[in-house]
Motif scaffolding. Structure first.
Motif, PDB file in Angstrom:
ATOM      1  N   ARG A  61     -53.977  52.808  33.758  1.00  0.00           N
ATOM      2  CA  ARG A  61     -53.306  51.700  33.252  1.00  0.00           C
ATOM      3  C   ARG A  61     -52.298  52.167  32.195  1.00  0.00           C
ATOM      4  O   ARG A  61     -51.686  52.927  32.801  1.00  0.00           O
ATOM      5  N   ARG A  62     -52.277  51.957  30.928  1.00  0.00           N
ATOM      6  CA  ARG A  62     -51.422  52.126  30.183  1.00  0.00           C
ATOM      7  C   ARG A  62     -51.649  53.548  29.587  1.00  0.00           C
ATOM      8  O   ARG A  62     -50.779  54.227  28.931  1.00  0.00           O
ATOM      9  N   ASP A  63     -52.821  54.035  29.389  1.00  0.00           N
ATOM     10  CA  ASP A  63     -53.240  55.182  28.622  1.00  0.00           C
ATOM     11  C   ASP A  63     -52.676  56.514  29.120  1.00  0.00           C
ATOM     12  O   ASP A  63     -52.316  56.681  30.443  1.00  0.00           O
TER      13      ASP A  63
ATOM     14  N   ASN B  97     -55.131  59.343  28.766  1.00  0.00           N
ATOM     15  CA  ASN B  97     -56.123  60.149  28.867  1.00  0.00           C
ATOM     16  C   ASN B  97     -56.346  60.302  30.553  1.00  0.00           C
ATOM     17  O   ASN B  97     -56.248  59.548  31.266  1.00  0.00           O
TER      18      ASN B  97
ATOM     19  N   THR C  80     -57.033  60.003  18.538  1.00  0.00           N
ATOM     20  CA  THR C  80     -56.165  59.210  19.730  1.00  0.00           C
ATOM     21  C   THR C  80     -57.034  59.077  20.908  1.00  0.00           C
ATOM     22  O   THR C  80     -57.137  57.958  21.423  1.00  0.00           O
TER      23      THR C  80
ATOM     24  N   THR D  27     -59.972  56.594  20.456  1.00  0.00           N
ATOM     25  CA  THR D  27     -59.652  55.158  20.330  1.00  0.00           C
ATOM     26  C   THR D  27     -59.564  54.571  21.689  1.00  0.00           C
ATOM     27  O   THR D  27     -59.622  53.586  21.875  1.00  0.00           O
ATOM     28  N   GLN D  28     -58.488  55.561  22.446  1.00  0.00           N
ATOM     29  CA  GLN D  28     -58.008  54.793  23.618  1.00  0.00           C
ATOM     30  C   GLN D  28     -59.246  54.766  24.804  1.00  0.00           C
ATOM     31  O   GLN D  28     -59.167  53.653  25.401  1.00  0.00           O
TER      32      GLN D  28
ATOM     33  N   LEU E  56     -62.377  53.905  23.973  1.00  0.00           N
ATOM     34  CA  LEU E  56     -63.097  52.819  23.185  1.00  0.00           C
ATOM     35  C   LEU E  56     -62.425  51.714  23.948  1.00  0.00           C
ATOM     36  O   LEU E  56     -62.890  50.646  24.154  1.00  0.00           O
ATOM     37  N   ASN E  57     -61.068  51.577  23.905  1.00  0.00           N
ATOM     38  CA  ASN E  57     -60.447  50.550  24.194  1.00  0.00           C
ATOM     39  C   ASN E  57     -60.439  50.347  25.949  1.00  0.00           C
ATOM     40  O   ASN E  57     -60.614  49.146  26.518  1.00  0.00           O
ATOM     41  N   ASP E  58     -60.490  51.511  26.762  1.00  0.00           N
ATOM     42  CA  ASP E  58     -60.490  51.390  28.127  1.00  0.00           C
ATOM     43  C   ASP E  58     -61.999  50.905  28.374  1.00  0.00           C
ATOM     44  O   ASP E  58     -62.270  50.411  29.554  1.00  0.00           O
TER      45      ASP E  58
ATOM     46  N   PRO F 212     -64.937  49.470  26.627  1.00  0.00           N
ATOM     47  CA  PRO F 212     -65.783  48.828  25.491  1.00  0.00           C
ATOM     48  C   PRO F 212     -67.214  48.723  25.535  1.00  0.00           C
ATOM     49  O   PRO F 212     -68.004  48.477  24.561  1.00  0.00           O
TER      50      PRO F 212
END
Length: 112
Positions: free
Chosen positions: A12-14, A16, A43, A46-47, A49-51, A53
């Protein structure tokens, strides 16, 4: 380390790099930091945990220095394992790199 490795999810956008798999029946996400440092770790987490949840536990693995104890207390030495649990008022992680003690006993801070 992983008993079973899953197919990667579509990117996706990350930035990682994740490896997905299983350990003892538990789904696991392994993220590798692109560089060293506290900011890079924050960083990545955080990413992550967004990816993902639904993550319930996090383990940060790395090599660090130690934390000296006060007189009569145990030191945390290089190679020791430290386990922490966050509470309602404490996040469970303490930053302890605010300086170093020199040979003559003087504590020199990061800004010195």
């Amino acid at each position: 380390m992983l008993k079973e490795i899953h197919e990667p999810l579509p990117a996706r956008r990350d930035q990682n790099a994740y490896t997905l798999g299983k350990i003892s029946g538990h789904n696991v996400v392994v993220a590798v930091m692109p560089e060293i440092g506290n900011n890079a770790a924050a960083t990545v987490v955080t990413q992550l945990l967004n990816d993902f949840p639904s993550i319930r536990f996090g383990i940060l693995v790395g090599i660090r220095g130690g934390v000296p104890g006060d007189e009569g207390e145990d030191d945390i030495r290089l190679g020791d394992m430290v386990v922490s649990q966050p509470t309602a008022t404490f996040g469970g992680v303490v930053q302890y790199d605010l300086g170093k003690r020199l040979v003559d006993g003087v504590l020199r801070g990061q800004d010195s």
